[in-house]
Design an enzyme around this catalytic site. Structure first.
Site, PDB file in Angstrom:
ATOM      1  N   ARG A   1     -44.905   6.535  28.127  1.00 47.93           N
ATOM      2  CA  ARG A   1     -44.073   5.400  28.811  1.00 47.93           C
ATOM      3  C   ARG A   1     -44.301   5.742  30.677  1.00 47.93           C
ATOM      4  O   ARG A   1     -43.868   4.984  31.547  1.00 47.93           O
ATOM      5  CB  ARG A   1     -42.569   4.622  28.568  1.00 47.93           C
ATOM      6  CG  ARG A   1     -42.479   4.467  27.169  1.00 47.93           C
ATOM      7  CD  ARG A   1     -41.077   4.048  26.407  1.00 47.93           C
ATOM      8  NE  ARG A   1     -41.450   3.572  25.275  1.00 47.93           N
ATOM      9  CZ  ARG A   1     -40.973   3.983  24.029  1.00 47.93           C
ATOM     10  NH1 ARG A   1     -40.765   5.846  24.107  1.00 47.93           N
ATOM     11  NH2 ARG A   1     -41.400   3.266  23.008  1.00 47.93           N
TER      12      ARG A   1
ATOM     13  N   VAL B   1     -38.549   1.745  31.398  1.00 47.48           N
ATOM     14  CA  VAL B   1     -37.601   0.926  31.623  1.00 47.48           C
ATOM     15  C   VAL B   1     -36.481   1.509  32.202  1.00 47.48           C
ATOM     16  O   VAL B   1     -36.081   0.934  33.476  1.00 47.48           O
ATOM     17  CB  VAL B   1     -37.220  -0.007  30.030  1.00 47.48           C
ATOM     18  CG1 VAL B   1     -36.424   1.524  29.525  1.00 47.48           C
ATOM     19  CG2 VAL B   1     -36.253  -1.355  31.010  1.00 47.48           C
TER      20      VAL B   1
ATOM     21  N   ASP C   1     -33.811   2.241  20.503  1.00 47.00           N
ATOM     22  CA  ASP C   1     -34.070   3.358  19.734  1.00 47.00           C
ATOM     23  C   ASP C   1     -32.982   3.943  19.327  1.00 47.00           C
ATOM     24  O   ASP C   1     -32.963   3.824  17.339  1.00 47.00           O
ATOM     25  CB  ASP C   1     -34.213   4.377  20.546  1.00 47.00           C
ATOM     26  CG  ASP C   1     -35.235   4.142  21.977  1.00 47.00           C
ATOM     27  OD1 ASP C   1     -36.102   4.520  21.105  1.00 47.00           O
ATOM     28  OD2 ASP C   1     -34.968   3.010  22.398  1.00 47.00           O
TER      29      ASP C   1
ATOM     30  N   ARG D   1     -33.261   1.836  15.883  1.00 46.69           N
ATOM     31  CA  ARG D   1     -34.166   2.657  14.790  1.00 46.69           C
ATOM     32  C   ARG D   1     -33.600   3.168  14.027  1.00 46.69           C
ATOM     33  O   ARG D   1     -34.177   4.195  12.612  1.00 46.69           O
ATOM     34  CB  ARG D   1     -35.142   2.937  15.188  1.00 46.69           C
ATOM     35  CG  ARG D   1     -36.536   2.151  15.869  1.00 46.69           C
ATOM     36  CD  ARG D   1     -36.828   2.311  16.571  1.00 46.69           C
ATOM     37  NE  ARG D   1     -38.340   1.287  17.175  1.00 46.69           N
ATOM     38  CZ  ARG D   1     -38.756   0.884  18.408  1.00 46.69           C
ATOM     39  NH1 ARG D   1     -38.950   1.982  18.845  1.00 46.69           N
ATOM     40  NH2 ARG D   1     -40.229   0.553  18.105  1.00 46.69           N
TER      41      ARG D   1
ATOM     42  N   ASN E   1     -22.699  -0.681   8.897  1.00 42.76           N
ATOM     43  CA  ASN E   1     -22.195   0.788   8.401  1.00 42.76           C
ATOM     44  C   ASN E   1     -22.007   1.450   9.694  1.00 42.76           C
ATOM     45  O   ASN E   1     -21.059   2.687   8.760  1.00 42.76           O
ATOM     46  CB  ASN E   1     -21.687   1.423   7.182  1.00 42.76           C
ATOM     47  CG  ASN E   1     -21.413   0.008   6.831  1.00 42.76           C
ATOM     48  OD1 ASN E   1     -21.308  -0.733   5.250  1.00 42.76           O
ATOM     49  ND2 ASN E   1     -20.571  -1.273   7.114  1.00 42.76           N
TER      50      ASN E   1
ATOM     51  N   HIS F   1     -22.672   3.975  12.476  1.00 46.22           N
ATOM     52  CA  HIS F   1     -22.296   4.453  14.013  1.00 46.22           C
ATOM     53  C   HIS F   1     -22.906   5.424  14.597  1.00 46.22           C
ATOM     54  O   HIS F   1     -21.824   6.843  14.259  1.00 46.22           O
ATOM     55  CB  HIS F   1     -20.612   4.319  13.805  1.00 46.22           C
ATOM     56  CG  HIS F   1     -20.593   2.747  13.909  1.00 46.22           C
ATOM     57  ND1 HIS F   1     -19.904   1.611  14.154  1.00 46.22           N
ATOM     58  CD2 HIS F   1     -19.756   3.073  12.298  1.00 46.22           C
ATOM     59  CE1 HIS F   1     -19.618   0.572  13.148  1.00 46.22           C
ATOM     60  NE2 HIS F   1     -19.335   1.627  12.312  1.00 46.22           N
TER      61      HIS F   1
ATOM     62  N   TYR G   1     -25.658   6.432  18.332  1.00 45.29           N
ATOM     63  CA  TYR G   1     -26.299   6.049  19.568  1.00 45.29           C
ATOM     64  C   TYR G   1     -27.798   7.407  19.474  1.00 45.29           C
ATOM     65  O   TYR G   1     -27.411   8.207  19.667  1.00 45.29           O
ATOM     66  CB  TYR G   1     -25.290   6.219  20.748  1.00 45.29           C
ATOM     67  CG  TYR G   1     -23.568   5.010  20.667  1.00 45.29           C
ATOM     68  CD1 TYR G   1     -24.460   3.530  20.567  1.00 45.29           C
ATOM     69  CD2 TYR G   1     -23.350   5.489  19.859  1.00 45.29           C
ATOM     70  CE1 TYR G   1     -23.390   2.752  20.190  1.00 45.29           C
ATOM     71  CE2 TYR G   1     -21.983   4.666  19.905  1.00 45.29           C
ATOM     72  CZ  TYR G   1     -22.109   3.498  19.610  1.00 45.29           C
ATOM     73  OH  TYR G   1     -20.839   2.753  20.122  1.00 45.29           O
TER      74      TYR G   1
ATOM     75  N   HIS H   1     -35.248   5.991  27.793  1.00 48.03           N
ATOM     76  CA  HIS H   1     -36.264   5.665  26.189  1.00 48.03           C
ATOM     77  C   HIS H   1     -37.387   5.807  26.256  1.00 48.03           C
ATOM     78  O   HIS H   1     -38.045   5.242  26.790  1.00 48.03           O
ATOM     79  CB  HIS H   1     -35.664   3.900  26.979  1.00 48.03           C
ATOM     80  CG  HIS H   1     -37.028   2.971  25.808  1.00 48.03           C
ATOM     81  ND1 HIS H   1     -36.395   2.625  24.213  1.00 48.03           N
ATOM     82  CD2 HIS H   1     -38.560   1.887  25.724  1.00 48.03           C
ATOM     83  CE1 HIS H   1     -37.664   1.874  23.548  1.00 48.03           C
ATOM     84  NE2 HIS H   1     -38.236   1.408  24.584  1.00 48.03           N
TER      85      HIS H   1
END
Length: 334
Positions: A108, A142, A168, A171, A186, A188, A190, A195
């Protein structure tokens, strides 16, 4: 201004802007991502008015017409397409998908120069016609594109941010659902940072139904959820886009749904925590860079950046990710 317009006479329930007008979303770029995003916004009833803008006149008009002719089967109000930026006037959210296309095997960050050059051309006019819009950058890379766009526009920090690692994170949760046999809703946890290749899975704060992922126990595959499994999941998240691009040339469906989710959070003032990519100032000591962190998203755009507890390793890797992104932006003169 040339445009394709079909309006649905059926009344739906839509968010309205603070002035009481029906909500309007403008999408810049009618390629695979932009057109899929427009379709997702229409089918989800995100806004009363959805417009597509692209320099390719016939392409953008055809994409808008194709979507518009199906609005009888949705709650959408109108869909328009034009090559004139004027179509974006007074938009509440402007999502920018236009950019250089990522080729198989290309990172990217290698796209940065060409895409930022596009932003330098299109952003001034968009700010002119919609100075109060929330600008949501989607084009890769980004994080770098968002930082440069913030400098180009001069708009407040809350008003310009990138789609970040919302996809992401989705995913990661999807892959964990396959490993654990639980619903993605369900799970949780990050993905933060770039990115891209240097993104970081925040395993120390990931949990399923309140159970830390490191204490989950056996997976549906028969083994335990150990660091080997977590490393494999994190690698698969990073490689997902490359795998899809190798197979079909572009990623569009999941990113369209992810960006639609961000737009919905803005227009409905949901105050939802999403891993968008805003400008950071002293987030765990990281400043002057755009990268993804859990952020409260509502009608005013990017709100509070949440400082989750991090392990030393996570903080080190995020600091390195920030340095990588900052260096890329500096290399482009920003």
């Amino acid at each position: 201004m040339s445009e394709a317009v079909i309006t649905n006479s059926a009344q739906g329930s839509y968010p309205v802007n603070p002035g009481g007008r029906p909500s309007k979303v403008a999408i810049i770029g009618a390629g695979a991502v932009g057109s899929t995003l427009a379709y997702a916004c229409v089918t989800k009833g995100v806004a009363r008015e959805v417009v597509l803008q692209d320099i390719a006149k016939e392409k953008v008009e055809a994409e808008a017409l194709d979507i518009a002719q199906g609005i009888q089967f949705t709650s959408a109000g109108s869909v328009q397409g034009s090559d004139d930026p004027e179509i974006c006037r007074d938009a509440d959210v402007i999502a920018i998908t236009a950019g250089a296309k990522q080729k198989p095997g290309q990172s990217r960050l290698e796209l940065a120069g060409a895409t930022v050059g596009i932003m330098e051309k299109i952003l001034p006019k968009l700010v002119e016609v919609a100075p109060n819009a929330i600008f949501l950058l989607v084009a890769n890379p980004v994080d770098v594109v968002t930082y440069c766009s913030k400098k180009i526009t001069g708009l407040p920090d809350n008003q310009v941010f990138g789609s970040g690692t919302v996809l992401d994170t989705a995913r990661m949760r999807y892959l964990l659902s396959l490993e654990t046999g639980t619903a993605t809703q369900n799970i949780h946890g990050y993905i933060a940072g770039e990115h891209g290749d240097s993104e970081v899975a925040l395993w120390s704060s990931t949990e399923i139904g309140g159970v830390p992922i490191t204490q989950w126990g056996d997976s549906v595959r028969g083994g335990g959820i150990d660091q080997t499994v977590l490393d494999r999941v994190a690698t698969d998240v990073v490689q997902s886009a490359y795998r899809i691009i190798d197979g079909k040339g572009v990623t569009n469906y999941a990113v369209g749904l992810a960006v639609q989710r961000i737009i919905s959070a803005i227009l409905n003032d949901e105050q939802r925590v999403l891993t968008i990519s805003p400008v950071l100032q002293d987030w765990h000591g990281i400043s002057d860079v755009c990268m993804s962190v859990p952020t409260i998203v509502g009608r005013e755009g990017a709100g509070r950046r949440l400082e989750l507890p991090l392990t030393d390793d996570e903080l080190t890797r995020l600091t390195e990710s920030a340095s990588r992104l900052r260096e890329a932006a500096r290399g482009l003169g920003y």
